[in-house]
Write an enzyme that holds these catalytic residues in place. Structure first.
Site, PDB file in Angstrom:
ATOM      1  N   TYR A  64      73.133 -19.535 -31.505  1.00  0.00           N
ATOM      2  CA  TYR A  64      71.941 -19.465 -30.657  1.00  0.00           C
ATOM      3  C   TYR A  64      70.699 -19.303 -31.524  1.00  0.00           C
ATOM      4  O   TYR A  64      70.677 -18.489 -32.451  1.00  0.00           O
ATOM      5  CB  TYR A  64      72.068 -18.305 -29.662  1.00  0.00           C
ATOM      6  CG  TYR A  64      73.175 -18.549 -28.655  1.00  0.00           C
ATOM      7  CD1 TYR A  64      72.927 -19.265 -27.493  1.00  0.00           C
ATOM      8  CD2 TYR A  64      74.473 -18.084 -28.894  1.00  0.00           C
ATOM      9  CE1 TYR A  64      73.941 -19.508 -26.571  1.00  0.00           C
ATOM     10  CE2 TYR A  64      75.490 -18.328 -27.975  1.00  0.00           C
ATOM     11  CZ  TYR A  64      75.214 -19.045 -26.820  1.00  0.00           C
ATOM     12  OH  TYR A  64      76.220 -19.299 -25.927  1.00  0.00           O
ATOM     13  N   VAL A  81      81.670 -12.782 -33.415  1.00  0.00           N
ATOM     14  CA  VAL A  81      82.809 -13.008 -34.311  1.00  0.00           C
ATOM     15  C   VAL A  81      83.985 -13.592 -33.535  1.00  0.00           C
ATOM     16  O   VAL A  81      84.599 -14.582 -33.953  1.00  0.00           O
ATOM     17  CB  VAL A  81      83.238 -11.706 -35.026  1.00  0.00           C
ATOM     18  CG1 VAL A  81      84.375 -11.996 -36.001  1.00  0.00           C
ATOM     19  CG2 VAL A  81      82.068 -11.095 -35.783  1.00  0.00           C
ATOM     20  N   SER A  82      84.318 -13.003 -32.386  1.00  0.00           N
ATOM     21  CA  SER A  82      85.430 -13.532 -31.594  1.00  0.00           C
ATOM     22  C   SER A  82      85.109 -14.931 -31.070  1.00  0.00           C
ATOM     23  O   SER A  82      86.001 -15.796 -30.999  1.00  0.00           O
ATOM     24  CB  SER A  82      85.792 -12.583 -30.449  1.00  0.00           C
ATOM     25  OG  SER A  82      84.656 -12.142 -29.763  1.00  0.00           O
ATOM     26  N   ARG A 113      81.462 -11.817 -27.918  1.00  0.00           N
ATOM     27  CA  ARG A 113      80.870 -11.343 -29.169  1.00  0.00           C
ATOM     28  C   ARG A 113      80.920 -12.467 -30.196  1.00  0.00           C
ATOM     29  O   ARG A 113      81.819 -13.315 -30.175  1.00  0.00           O
ATOM     30  CB  ARG A 113      81.624 -10.123 -29.691  1.00  0.00           C
ATOM     31  CG  ARG A 113      81.588  -8.928 -28.756  1.00  0.00           C
ATOM     32  CD  ARG A 113      82.597  -7.880 -29.210  1.00  0.00           C
ATOM     33  NE  ARG A 113      82.798  -6.869 -28.190  1.00  0.00           N
ATOM     34  CZ  ARG A 113      82.491  -5.573 -28.346  1.00  0.00           C
ATOM     35  NH1 ARG A 113      81.953  -5.152 -29.465  1.00  0.00           N
ATOM     36  NH2 ARG A 113      82.698  -4.722 -27.385  1.00  0.00           N
ATOM     37  N   ASP A 137      67.970 -20.406 -34.400  1.00  0.00           N
ATOM     38  CA  ASP A 137      68.075 -21.117 -35.678  1.00  0.00           C
ATOM     39  C   ASP A 137      69.211 -20.599 -36.560  1.00  0.00           C
ATOM     40  O   ASP A 137      69.467 -21.134 -37.644  1.00  0.00           O
ATOM     41  CB  ASP A 137      66.755 -21.054 -36.448  1.00  0.00           C
ATOM     42  CG  ASP A 137      66.302 -19.633 -36.757  1.00  0.00           C
ATOM     43  OD1 ASP A 137      67.095 -18.684 -36.538  1.00  0.00           O
ATOM     44  OD2 ASP A 137      65.158 -19.470 -37.205  1.00  0.00           O
ATOM     45  N   PRO A 159      67.800  -9.394 -31.072  1.00  0.00           N
ATOM     46  CA  PRO A 159      67.262  -8.786 -32.294  1.00  0.00           C
ATOM     47  C   PRO A 159      67.322  -9.743 -33.480  1.00  0.00           C
ATOM     48  O   PRO A 159      68.315 -10.457 -33.668  1.00  0.00           O
ATOM     49  CB  PRO A 159      68.196  -7.579 -32.520  1.00  0.00           C
ATOM     50  CG  PRO A 159      68.766  -7.284 -31.170  1.00  0.00           C
ATOM     51  CD  PRO A 159      68.895  -8.600 -30.490  1.00  0.00           C
ATOM     52  N   LYS A 218      72.569   3.194 -23.315  1.00  0.00           N
ATOM     53  CA  LYS A 218      73.057   3.972 -24.453  1.00  0.00           C
ATOM     54  C   LYS A 218      72.016   4.999 -24.900  1.00  0.00           C
ATOM     55  O   LYS A 218      72.358   6.114 -25.315  1.00  0.00           O
ATOM     56  CB  LYS A 218      73.410   3.047 -25.617  1.00  0.00           C
ATOM     57  CG  LYS A 218      74.645   2.201 -25.379  1.00  0.00           C
ATOM     58  CD  LYS A 218      75.931   3.019 -25.398  1.00  0.00           C
ATOM     59  CE  LYS A 218      77.158   2.131 -25.487  1.00  0.00           C
ATOM     60  NZ  LYS A 218      78.419   2.870 -25.588  1.00  0.00           N
ATOM     61  N   TYR A 256      71.952  -2.393 -21.318  1.00  0.00           N
ATOM     62  CA  TYR A 256      72.832  -1.878 -22.369  1.00  0.00           C
ATOM     63  C   TYR A 256      72.050  -0.986 -23.330  1.00  0.00           C
ATOM     64  O   TYR A 256      72.442   0.153 -23.589  1.00  0.00           O
ATOM     65  CB  TYR A 256      73.477  -3.042 -23.124  1.00  0.00           C
ATOM     66  CG  TYR A 256      74.473  -2.597 -24.170  1.00  0.00           C
ATOM     67  CD1 TYR A 256      75.538  -1.762 -23.832  1.00  0.00           C
ATOM     68  CD2 TYR A 256      74.354  -3.006 -25.487  1.00  0.00           C
ATOM     69  CE1 TYR A 256      76.462  -1.355 -24.776  1.00  0.00           C
ATOM     70  CE2 TYR A 256      75.275  -2.599 -26.446  1.00  0.00           C
ATOM     71  CZ  TYR A 256      76.322  -1.776 -26.089  1.00  0.00           C
ATOM     72  OH  TYR A 256      77.227  -1.365 -27.031  1.00  0.00           O
ATOM     73  N   ASP A 257      70.932  -1.496 -23.835  1.00  0.00           N
ATOM     74  CA  ASP A 257      70.128  -0.725 -24.792  1.00  0.00           C
ATOM     75  C   ASP A 257      69.715   0.626 -24.208  1.00  0.00           C
ATOM     76  O   ASP A 257      69.944   1.684 -24.806  1.00  0.00           O
ATOM     77  CB  ASP A 257      68.849  -1.491 -25.164  1.00  0.00           C
ATOM     78  CG  ASP A 257      69.125  -2.853 -25.771  1.00  0.00           C
ATOM     79  OD1 ASP A 257      70.307  -3.185 -25.973  1.00  0.00           O
ATOM     80  OD2 ASP A 257      68.151  -3.578 -26.043  1.00  0.00           O
TER      81      ASP A 257
END
EC number: 4.1.1.35
Length: 228
Positions: free
Chosen positions: A105, A89-90, A87, A107, A173, A50, A46-47
């Site tokens: 996932y 939030v969902s 994702r 800490d 990240p 893009k 993905y990274d």
């Protein structure tokens, strides 16, 4: 798509991503930062995909005079997201509504920035109607840890919602926050909807789709969720 844009003289929009910055060594991230990406990591398709798309877009712009615009989109949420898209939030919203533990996932101290979908749409429109190529960071500079996000979801949905910790994924990240000075200056754009204001709008939609279609049968409910 770039070849087609060249042939018909179209303006081309590349919706890139904050993931081009990888696990950033610069915080917040500005558009001139080249990023810190593991090219053979589990997330690299993905990274690097893009990043390659940005390269091709700029090559067509410089070499073939194609009109291009590049937006680097940071985490976006809102109604009509796919409920089980993975994702964060969902995930949190669906888990809390279903009375399942919210999965954190690592800490939970890693940070992300969350923008409401209408803010993003406004930014993309301004980018396409303007005369600046970019890239532009389009995101909300409000920075939340995963635990803080879980707490906001608890406030909106269920104060007793549980949190479950799991081992972190590889190359996740640690920090993510856009510097949007360039978008403010050249596009006159900045997000207007905070997480605490936007999340209830998303929750209302998720609640309707998870629980609201039972009268019409489970088949219809499944179709609604998967096609959103």
């Amino acid at each position: 798509m770039l070849g087609l844009a060249k042939r018909v003289g179209a303006r081309f929009l590349l919706t890139s991503t904050s993931e081009v910055y990888g696990d950033p060594l610069q915080h917040p991230q500005v558009e001139t930062y080249w990023g810190n990406v593991n090219p053979i990591g589990v997330r690299s398709c993905y990274d690097e995909g893009k990043r390659t798309a940005e390269t091709l877009t700029m090559d067509y712009h410089r070499g073939a005079s194609v009109e291009v615009r590049i937006a680097r989109i940071f985490n976006t949420y809102g109604p009509r997201m796919c409920i089980d898209d993975g994702r964060v939030v969902s995930n949190f919203v669906a888990q809390a509504l279903r009375k399942e533990p919210m999965t954190v996932y690592g800490d939970g101290k890693q940070t992300r920035s969350f923008q409401y979908v209408s803010d993003l749409v406004e930014g993309l429109i301004r980018l396409m109607e303007g005369e600046h190529v970019g890239p532009f960071n389009l995101g909300n500079p409000g920075e939340f840890t995963m635990l803080e996000l879980a707490e906001v979801v608890q406030e909106v949905i269920d104060p007793n919602a549980k949190i479950e910790f799991k081992p972190n994924t590889e190359d996740d990240p640690h920090k993510r926050k856009p510097d949007i000075s360039k978008a403010k200056e050249l596009l006159g754009w900045e997000p207007k909807i905070s997480l605490r204001k936007g999340l209830p709008l998303m929750v209302s939609d998720f609640r309707q789709r998870i629980f609201g279609d039972h009268k019409e049968g489970s088949g219809n409910s499944k179709t609604t969720a998967s096609s959103s």
